[in-house]
Structures are given as C-alpha cells and as structure tokens.
Design an enzyme around this catalytic site. Structure first.
Site, PDB file in Angstrom:
ATOM      1  N   TYR A  27       0.852  -1.189   0.000  1.00  0.00           N
ATOM      2  CA  TYR A  27       0.000   0.000   0.000  1.00  0.00           C
ATOM      3  C   TYR A  27       0.884   1.233   0.000  1.00  0.00           C
ATOM      4  O   TYR A  27       2.048   1.205   0.415  1.00  0.00           O
ATOM      5  CB  TYR A  27      -0.958  -0.006   1.193  1.00  0.00           C
ATOM      6  CG  TYR A  27      -0.472   0.739   2.416  1.00  0.00           C
ATOM      7  CD1 TYR A  27      -0.720   2.107   2.564  1.00  0.00           C
ATOM      8  CD2 TYR A  27       0.232   0.087   3.417  1.00  0.00           C
ATOM      9  CE1 TYR A  27      -0.276   2.792   3.684  1.00  0.00           C
ATOM     10  CE2 TYR A  27       0.678   0.758   4.538  1.00  0.00           C
ATOM     11  CZ  TYR A  27       0.425   2.118   4.667  1.00  0.00           C
ATOM     12  OH  TYR A  27       0.888   2.797   5.764  1.00  0.00           O
ATOM     13  N   PHE A  29      -2.609   1.025  12.847  1.00  0.00           N
ATOM     14  CA  PHE A  29      -2.583  -0.289  12.203  1.00  0.00           C
ATOM     15  C   PHE A  29      -1.159  -0.667  11.778  1.00  0.00           C
ATOM     16  O   PHE A  29      -0.713  -1.798  11.990  1.00  0.00           O
ATOM     17  CB  PHE A  29      -3.510  -0.264  10.986  1.00  0.00           C
ATOM     18  CG  PHE A  29      -3.493  -1.520  10.154  1.00  0.00           C
ATOM     19  CD1 PHE A  29      -4.397  -2.537  10.397  1.00  0.00           C
ATOM     20  CD2 PHE A  29      -2.582  -1.667   9.117  1.00  0.00           C
ATOM     21  CE1 PHE A  29      -4.390  -3.696   9.624  1.00  0.00           C
ATOM     22  CE2 PHE A  29      -2.574  -2.807   8.333  1.00  0.00           C
ATOM     23  CZ  PHE A  29      -3.472  -3.827   8.588  1.00  0.00           C
ATOM     24  N   ASP A  30      -0.430   0.273  11.182  1.00  0.00           N
ATOM     25  CA  ASP A  30       0.931   0.014  10.706  1.00  0.00           C
ATOM     26  C   ASP A  30       1.848  -0.419  11.843  1.00  0.00           C
ATOM     27  O   ASP A  30       2.583  -1.407  11.741  1.00  0.00           O
ATOM     28  CB  ASP A  30       1.522   1.268  10.064  1.00  0.00           C
ATOM     29  CG  ASP A  30       0.799   1.673   8.801  1.00  0.00           C
ATOM     30  OD1 ASP A  30      -0.445   1.784   8.844  1.00  0.00           O
ATOM     31  OD2 ASP A  30       1.458   1.880   7.780  1.00  0.00           O
ATOM     32  N   THR A  31       1.802   0.346  12.936  1.00  0.00           N
ATOM     33  CA  THR A  31       2.663   0.038  14.081  1.00  0.00           C
ATOM     34  C   THR A  31       2.321  -1.322  14.667  1.00  0.00           C
ATOM     35  O   THR A  31       3.213  -2.124  14.972  1.00  0.00           O
ATOM     36  CB  THR A  31       2.503   1.123  15.159  1.00  0.00           C
ATOM     37  OG1 THR A  31       2.880   2.388  14.619  1.00  0.00           O
ATOM     38  CG2 THR A  31       3.377   0.818  16.366  1.00  0.00           C
TER      39      THR A  31
END
Length: 417
Positions: free
Chosen positions: A112, A204-206
């Site tokens: 993404y 969300f990424d972390t």
C-alpha cells in the site's frame, strides 16, 4: 561436515509466483475525500508499474466512505484500466481498508502507499523484491534509515522521531520508521497476522510491525526519497493521541499474553534457529541465561548445605562438602541444559574436569575465608557475605572454563554426529 540450520518449523516460503493471469502484486491506495489527488496518483502509479514491474499487477483503490467525488473518479479509472479495481467501505479507517483488501486479495504480495505519492516510486521495486524472492516477510519504506532523503518541516520531523523513540522504549521496536505510508507484506504472512490486529486507523501500521517483529519475521527496510505533502489532512494531535493509546494497549497485550506470540512463531515457522556445525558453540546469550539459572539454584543449594553443616563442623569443612556436592550437580545440569549435551558418553570425563574447576572455586572461597579469619574474628553473616562474593568470582571463572575447555571438544563431536 557442512553446517545444518534447523528452524523450529518449515516455513514453505518460496518465490511469489501467482497462477497464470493472476496479479503477483496488489497495491492498495486507501483514500478518503481525495477526488483531486486520486487520478494523477493512479495514472502515475499505473504507468510506473506497466513500465518497470515485470509481472501482472493490480491497483486497488480502497475508498473509506468518501463524501465527495472520490468514488466516481475511482470507478471511472477502473473502467479505463483493466488492472485497476475499486473497493468501497461504509466506514473510515486506513487500517480497516487495508484489512478488507488484503484479507481477500489473491495476489501473493500485498502493498500500500499513500495517495499523495510522497514517496518516490523508484523505491517500489526494492520494496517488493525481497518479498517476491521469498527472502523477507515484510518490507517498509523508511524516512529515518541511512540513505533516505526527506523534505519536511521541523515539526513533523520532530514528532516522527519522538514517536519512533517511544516505540523503541516501550515495545522494543527495532524498525526505524513505523509511520511511513509505503509498505508491503507477503499474503501468507498477512493471513496469520491480520486476525490479531485490532486497530482500524493509523496505528494499524505500528501494530502490524510490532507483531511481525515479535513473531520473528524478517522486516526489510528501504531508504526512501520522501517529500512532505503540505496539504495533508492528517490531524496530528488526534493521530498522536490514538497512537499513544495503541501503544499502551499493545504493551499490555504483549505482557499479559493476550497475543499468542509463541503460537504465531510456530505457525509462521519462525522459531529461533539452531545452528549445528563442528566447532560452533550454541548461542552465547542462551548459554549465559541458562548458566545463570543453574548458578542461582546451585548457590542456594550451597548456602543451605553450608548452614546445615556449619552447625556441627568448622567453616572450612562445611565449605568443602557443600561446594563439592553442588559442584557435581552444577556440572551435570550445565552439561545438559546450558551446553545441550545428551547421553552418558564422556560424562565421567566432564565430571573429572568439572572437579578441577571445582578445585579452583574451592581455592577462591577457602582463600576468602582464610583471609577473613586472619584479619578479624568474623561472625556467620560476615562469613556468608565473603563466601557469596568469592562464589561470584568463581562463577565467572567456571563459565569460562566450562565453555572454553570442559565442553568445547565434546560439543563439536556432538554436533558432528
């Protein structure tokens, strides 16, 4: 004999080859009210992939409940390009959008990027290459890695570095940049990790990266050229607050065992590797931890025996007997637990060599007692203090001799068999 590497389970990771006609890479563009930026983003990304990417690909626009004309633009682009698709979600959240697309995509590599294309597309190839080859499990663009070139204001730079320092201090993060909107993951890894990720927004990424690190996955970092978008609509204060709450939740979950890290490691085949090769000793850190545990148990047993014997005999005799008994047990436990040697073969020689090491330890402790008694008339507490200090010195000497002499030759023989 060549070295053998044994990893707790077979991962089955192979180069990412999709069935004929299926996309190998699925690039997700999560958007919310981006009708102005969306078209140049998709056209630029599509042109880059068509020219530079040698496999079938798909671009998926994940519309997060936009209220402007974003969805219409996305649908028009999907009609123009066969390899552009649109997913519309009724609720906002970048994490929610990525989960929805990644969990249903048929591509073996998922990626993404942000719609503003702040990251130079030249980094896309290096980002997905280690995933396509099967070498790495996740890949992230990093604005803080050596070699990155970044143009952004001091405020955002300060916030980004502080956030990553917080991650290092609270969650022991080893990746350099959790927030860069430029990431990729193998689909088989995403399938295992996504069910354990709770956040639906920016954190969300972390959460994904922390779980991946704790599960023993390989995270590849790519230094990127990145130019800040001055028109970014991200609310820094709200995002920072949500991130801090996410850190607290994730810290609690990992400490309490709510997240089955050991189960994830087993499922993903990422148990700590064991190397078996002639002359190569097991992990020093693992040996030290196990040796320390055996040493604590031996010291407690030694002190109990010394105190029992000291009630009806002299200090030197009590020290000799207590040290001899615990030295035999210490050698046997370290042989099996610390240095991983099984079976009876060589056990007698190891005990003999262990007794020599014991003699050196006896010399240290007895010498400490003798020196103490020549200086003063000590009571029992002072004797115990002197013995504990002398035992600490003897413990360091014992580890060095056990690792470098007693078990060195035997360890190599064991690993050849």
């Amino acid at each position: 004999m060549t070295a053998a590497i044994i990893s707790g389970a077979e991962t089955g990771r192979r180069p990412a080859i999709a069935p004929d006609g299926s996309p190998v890479l699925d690039v997700v563009i999560p958007v919310y009210n981006e009708e102005t930026d969306l078209e140049p983003c998709i056209r630029g990304l599509h042109a880059h992939l068509a020219e530079q990417f040698p496999y079938p690909f798909r671009i998926t626009v994940a519309d997060n409940a936009s209220t402007d004309g974003t969805l219409r633009v996305a649908e028009r682009l999907s009609r123009e390009f066969d390899d552009v698709e649109v997913r519309h979600l009724e609720e906002k959240g970048r994490g929610r959008a990525l989960r929805a697309v990644w969990s249903t995509s048929d591509a073996p590599v998922l990626a993404y990027m942000d719609v503003d294309l702040s990251t130079d597309l030249a980094a896309l190839g290096p980002l997905v290459a280690p995933l396509l080859s099967g070498h790495s499990d996740l890949a992230i663009g990093s604005r803080l890695a050596r070699g990155a070139r970044v143009v952004r204001g001091p405020k955002r730079e300060f916030i980004s570095r502080c956030y990553n320092l917080i991650l290092r201090g609270t969650l022991a993060a080893r990746f350099s940049d959790a927030q860069c909107g430029f990431k990729a993951i193998r689909a088989d890894v995403a399938e295992r990790l996504l069910p354990h990720i709770q956040d639906t927004g920016w954190f969300f990424d972390t959460e994904l990266l922390v779980l991946a690190q704790k599960a023993g996955l390989r995270i590849h970092e790519v230094p990127v050229d990145w130019v800040d978008d001055p028109d970014s609509s991200v609310n820094i204060v709200a995002t920072a607050t949500a991130d801090l709450k996410g850190i607290a939740r994730l810290t609690k979950a990992t400490l309490t065992g709510q997240i089955p890290i050991s189960g994830l490691r087993e499922q993903l085949g990422r148990a700590p590797i064991q190397v078996r090769a002639p002359g190569v000793a097991p992990s020093l850190v693992r040996q030290l931890v196990r040796f320390a545990a055996v040493g604590v148990a031996s010291t407690i047993a030694y002190l109990v025996l010394f105190l029992l014997l000291r009630t009806f005999t002299g200090a030197q005799v009590a020290n000799l007997v207590a040290l001899l008994v615990t030295a035999i047990g210490n050698t046997a436990l370290n042989r099996r637990l610390t240095f991983g040697i099984r079976g009876r073969e060589g056990a007698g020689l190891h005990q003999f060599q262990g007794l020599i090491v014991f003699g050196l330890g006896l010399a240290l402790t007895s010498g400490a007692l003798a020196l103490l008694h020549t200086m003063t008339a000590p009571g029992l507490p002072l004797e115990i203090t002197a013995l504990v200090l002398a035992n600490l010195a003897a413990t360091v000497l014992r580890f060095l001799l056990l690792r470098g002499w007693v078990f060195r030759r035997r360890t190599a023989t064991e690993m050849e068999s």
